[in-house]
Motif scaffolding. Structure first.
Motif, PDB file in Angstrom:
ATOM      1  N   ILE A 157      47.460  59.834  44.327  1.00 12.93           N
ATOM      2  CA  ILE A 157      48.109  58.535  44.146  1.00 12.93           C
ATOM      3  C   ILE A 157      47.048  57.454  43.975  1.00 12.93           C
ATOM      4  CG2 ILE A 157      49.634  56.811  45.173  1.00 12.93           C
ATOM      5  CD1 ILE A 157      51.010  59.089  46.675  1.00 12.93           C
ATOM      6  N   GLN A 158      46.907  56.956  42.771  1.00 17.40           N
ATOM      7  CA  GLN A 158      45.898  55.938  42.474  1.00 17.40           C
ATOM      8  C   GLN A 158      46.553  54.580  42.260  1.00 17.40           C
ATOM      9  OE1 GLN A 158      42.588  56.744  42.605  1.00 17.40           O
ATOM     10  NE2 GLN A 158      43.281  58.775  43.239  1.00 17.40           N
ATOM     11  N   LEU A 159      47.406  54.193  43.174  1.00 24.45           N
ATOM     12  CA  LEU A 159      48.127  52.935  43.080  1.00 24.45           C
ATOM     13  C   LEU A 159      47.862  52.083  44.317  1.00 24.45           C
ATOM     14  CD1 LEU A 159      51.648  54.286  41.987  1.00 24.45           C
ATOM     15  CD2 LEU A 159      49.969  53.153  40.515  1.00 24.45           C
ATOM     16  N   PRO A 160      47.821  50.760  44.160  1.00 25.67           N
ATOM     17  CA  PRO A 160      47.757  49.915  45.356  1.00 25.67           C
ATOM     18  C   PRO A 160      48.972  50.227  46.238  1.00 25.67           C
ATOM     19  CG  PRO A 160      47.426  48.618  43.362  1.00 25.67           C
ATOM     20  CD  PRO A 160      47.875  49.974  42.915  1.00 25.67           C
ATOM     21  N   THR A 161      48.721  50.476  47.513  1.00 26.91           N
ATOM     22  CA  THR A 161      49.794  50.914  48.399  1.00 26.91           C
ATOM     23  C   THR A 161      49.768  50.133  49.708  1.00 26.91           C
ATOM     24  OG1 THR A 161      49.704  53.162  47.474  1.00 26.91           O
ATOM     25  CG2 THR A 161      50.789  52.893  49.609  1.00 26.91           C
ATOM     26  N   LEU A 162      50.919  49.564  50.023  1.00 27.76           N
ATOM     27  CA  LEU A 162      51.095  48.862  51.299  1.00 27.76           C
ATOM     28  C   LEU A 162      51.920  49.746  52.220  1.00 27.76           C
ATOM     29  CD1 LEU A 162      51.098  46.293  53.138  1.00 27.76           C
ATOM     30  CD2 LEU A 162      53.179  45.598  51.925  1.00 27.76           C
ATOM     31  N   ILE A 163      51.380  50.013  53.407  1.00 28.64           N
ATOM     32  CA  ILE A 163      52.084  50.812  54.407  1.00 28.64           C
ATOM     33  C   ILE A 163      52.354  49.912  55.618  1.00 28.64           C
ATOM     34  CG2 ILE A 163      51.992  52.843  55.908  1.00 28.64           C
ATOM     35  CD1 ILE A 163      49.973  54.046  53.908  1.00 28.64           C
ATOM     36  N   ILE A 164      53.611  49.866  56.033  1.00 25.21           N
ATOM     37  CA  ILE A 164      53.996  49.069  57.206  1.00 25.21           C
ATOM     38  C   ILE A 164      54.689  49.994  58.199  1.00 25.21           C
ATOM     39  CG2 ILE A 164      55.211  47.026  58.040  1.00 25.21           C
ATOM     40  CD1 ILE A 164      55.275  45.984  55.182  1.00 25.21           C
ATOM     41  N   HIS A 165      54.284  49.931  59.447  1.00 23.50           N
ATOM     42  CA  HIS A 165      54.812  50.862  60.442  1.00 23.50           C
ATOM     43  C   HIS A 165      54.823  50.197  61.809  1.00 23.50           C
ATOM     44  CE1 HIS A 165      55.692  55.282  60.346  1.00 23.50           C
ATOM     45  NE2 HIS A 165      55.653  55.135  61.662  1.00 23.50           N
ATOM     46  N   GLY A 166      55.784  50.553  62.626  1.00 26.63           N
ATOM     47  CA  GLY A 166      55.832  50.070  64.004  1.00 26.63           C
ATOM     48  C   GLY A 166      55.099  51.021  64.927  1.00 26.63           C
ATOM     49  N   ASP A 167      54.390  50.475  65.908  1.00 29.73           N
ATOM     50  CA  ASP A 167      53.644  51.359  66.814  1.00 29.73           C
ATOM     51  C   ASP A 167      54.516  51.928  67.923  1.00 29.73           C
ATOM     52  OD1 ASP A 167      53.962  49.242  68.570  1.00 29.73           O
ATOM     53  OD2 ASP A 167      51.815  48.913  68.910  1.00 29.73           O
ATOM     54  N   ALA A 206      45.277  52.664  49.981  1.00 30.27           N
ATOM     55  CA  ALA A 206      46.325  52.228  50.912  1.00 30.27           C
ATOM     56  C   ALA A 206      45.797  51.247  51.944  1.00 30.27           C
ATOM     57  CB  ALA A 206      46.928  53.435  51.618  1.00 30.27           C
ATOM     58  N   GLU A 207      46.635  50.275  52.298  1.00 34.17           N
ATOM     59  CA  GLU A 207      46.342  49.384  53.411  1.00 34.17           C
ATOM     60  C   GLU A 207      47.483  49.506  54.417  1.00 34.17           C
ATOM     61  OE1 GLU A 207      47.574  45.002  52.512  1.00 34.17           O
ATOM     62  OE2 GLU A 207      46.598  45.714  50.681  1.00 34.17           O
ATOM     63  N   LEU A 208      47.131  49.705  55.671  1.00 37.96           N
ATOM     64  CA  LEU A 208      48.111  49.924  56.723  1.00 37.96           C
ATOM     65  C   LEU A 208      48.222  48.695  57.612  1.00 37.96           C
ATOM     66  CD1 LEU A 208      49.979  51.659  58.542  1.00 37.96           C
ATOM     67  CD2 LEU A 208      47.897  52.562  59.629  1.00 37.96           C
ATOM     68  N   HIS A 209      49.470  48.231  57.794  1.00 40.64           N
ATOM     69  CA  HIS A 209      49.741  47.135  58.726  1.00 40.64           C
ATOM     70  C   HIS A 209      50.673  47.673  59.812  1.00 40.64           C
ATOM     71  CE1 HIS A 209      47.921  43.852  56.403  1.00 40.64           C
ATOM     72  NE2 HIS A 209      48.321  44.535  55.327  1.00 40.64           N
ATOM     73  N   VAL A 210      50.211  47.620  61.052  1.00 41.87           N
ATOM     74  CA  VAL A 210      50.988  48.108  62.189  1.00 41.87           C
ATOM     75  C   VAL A 210      51.600  46.910  62.913  1.00 41.87           C
ATOM     76  CG1 VAL A 210      50.913  49.375  64.357  1.00 41.87           C
ATOM     77  CG2 VAL A 210      49.477  50.110  62.433  1.00 41.87           C
ATOM     78  N   ILE A 211      52.914  46.968  63.112  1.00 40.66           N
ATOM     79  CA  ILE A 211      53.608  45.896  63.810  1.00 40.66           C
ATOM     80  C   ILE A 211      53.776  46.288  65.277  1.00 40.66           C
ATOM     81  CG2 ILE A 211      55.729  44.542  63.955  1.00 40.66           C
ATOM     82  CD1 ILE A 211      56.091  44.886  60.985  1.00 40.66           C
ATOM     83  N   ALA A 212      53.139  45.557  66.138  1.00 37.86           N
ATOM     84  CA  ALA A 212      53.144  45.869  67.570  1.00 37.86           C
ATOM     85  C   ALA A 212      54.548  45.778  68.149  1.00 37.86           C
ATOM     86  CB  ALA A 212      52.208  44.926  68.309  1.00 37.86           C
ATOM     87  N   GLY A 213      54.914  46.809  68.913  1.00 34.06           N
ATOM     88  CA  GLY A 213      56.201  46.823  69.597  1.00 34.06           C
ATOM     89  C   GLY A 213      57.388  47.144  68.714  1.00 34.06           C
ATOM     90  N   ALA A 214      57.172  47.359  67.422  1.00 37.37           N
ATOM     91  CA  ALA A 214      58.284  47.602  66.500  1.00 37.37           C
ATOM     92  C   ALA A 214      58.679  49.063  66.486  1.00 37.37           C
ATOM     93  CB  ALA A 214      57.908  47.155  65.096  1.00 37.37           C
ATOM     94  N   GLY A 215      59.985  49.299  66.333  1.00 35.99           N
ATOM     95  CA  GLY A 215      60.504  50.656  66.250  1.00 35.99           C
ATOM     96  C   GLY A 215      60.728  51.085  64.808  1.00 35.99           C
TER      97      GLY A 215
END
Length: 237
Positions: free
Chosen positions: A169-179, A199-208
């Motif tokens: 996968i050679q595409l700009p990728t945004l990953i968002i996930h709850g911890d 890929a860039e990963l953003h973790v949202i604290a406390g999110a389900g």
């Protein structure tokens, strides 16, 4: 819908819901991102007003990615492909099969490259149907998929593994996930972010797991910033 996207100059965002959800799952985020993107939220088969399958094979990822390709062919110009929960698996299958027009970027929320390892369900038969109903209530899904469609879909996900295809996968990728996601633990997001080169990963604290509805503002903020970055890159000479 294509004409609107072209007239406003907004990028299209094709957003795929999860195993039990419908297009309604994306409603809040779609509204929050309306100035940056024209968001298209289809119902996968067995959900909402979409067609109904008659057997387990009708709910394999191959069938979902084929349906998604038909929708993507109606778009004109660049589009982002986004998936939440099982929508991530549909997105990865779409790319793996090269099923239709290719997106310019990806947004992956609360997903996994190995859905069979996600603890979405543990029962079988009639007990599985009861478990599906209970999870529907837990996730507070105002609109939900047919229970039999969910059961057949889950059956088809057991041996799915997109891990080996992530490096392609050679595409700009945004990953968002709850911890604090009990349905797709954070390690599943790390599998995605470590496997996809851009890929860039953003973790949202406390999110389900229900990021779209319970963390709408923060999710929309990340998505809007990501789309703005894509626009900026396209405008460079």
């Amino acid at each position: 819908m294509t004409r609107t996207s072209m007239e406003t100059g907004r990028m299209s965002l094709l957003a795929v819901h999860g195993i039990q959800g419908t297009s309604a799952a994306w409603s809040s985020v779609a509204q929050a991102c309306a100035t940056q993107a024209h968001v298209i939220c289809p119902n996968l088969r067995g959900r909402g007003n979409a067609l109904r399958g008659q057997a387990p094979q009708d709910y394999r990822l191959e069938a979902f990615s084929g349906d998604l390709a038909q929708i993507a062919r109606q778009l004109d110009g660049p589009f982002i492909l986004a998936g939440w929960s099982m929508g991530v698996s549909v997105t990865l299958e779409y790319l793996r099969r090269n099923a239709g027009p290719q997106p310019c970027a990806l947004i992956l929320l609360s997903g996994t490259p190995r859905p069979g390892l996600a603890p979405w369900f543990s029962e079988r038969g009639d007990r599985l149907l009861k478990e599906i109903a209970a999870r529907e209530k837990r996730l507070k899904l105002a609109m939900a998929a047919d229970h039999q469609a969910v059961a057949w879909t889950w059956e088809g996900l057991q041996d799915v593994d997109h891990s080996a295809a992530l490096a392609d996968i050679q595409l700009p990728t945004l990953i968002i996930h709850g911890d604090a996601d009990p349905d797709s633990p954070l390690e599943h997001a790390r599998w995605l972010s470590e496997g996809i080169p851009n890929a860039e990963l953003h973790v949202i604290a406390g999110a389900g797991h229900s990021l779209l509805t319970e963390n709408t503002a923060e999710v929309a903020q990340h998505i809007n910033a990501f789309i703005a970055k894509l626009h900026h890159a396209q405008e460079r000479p």
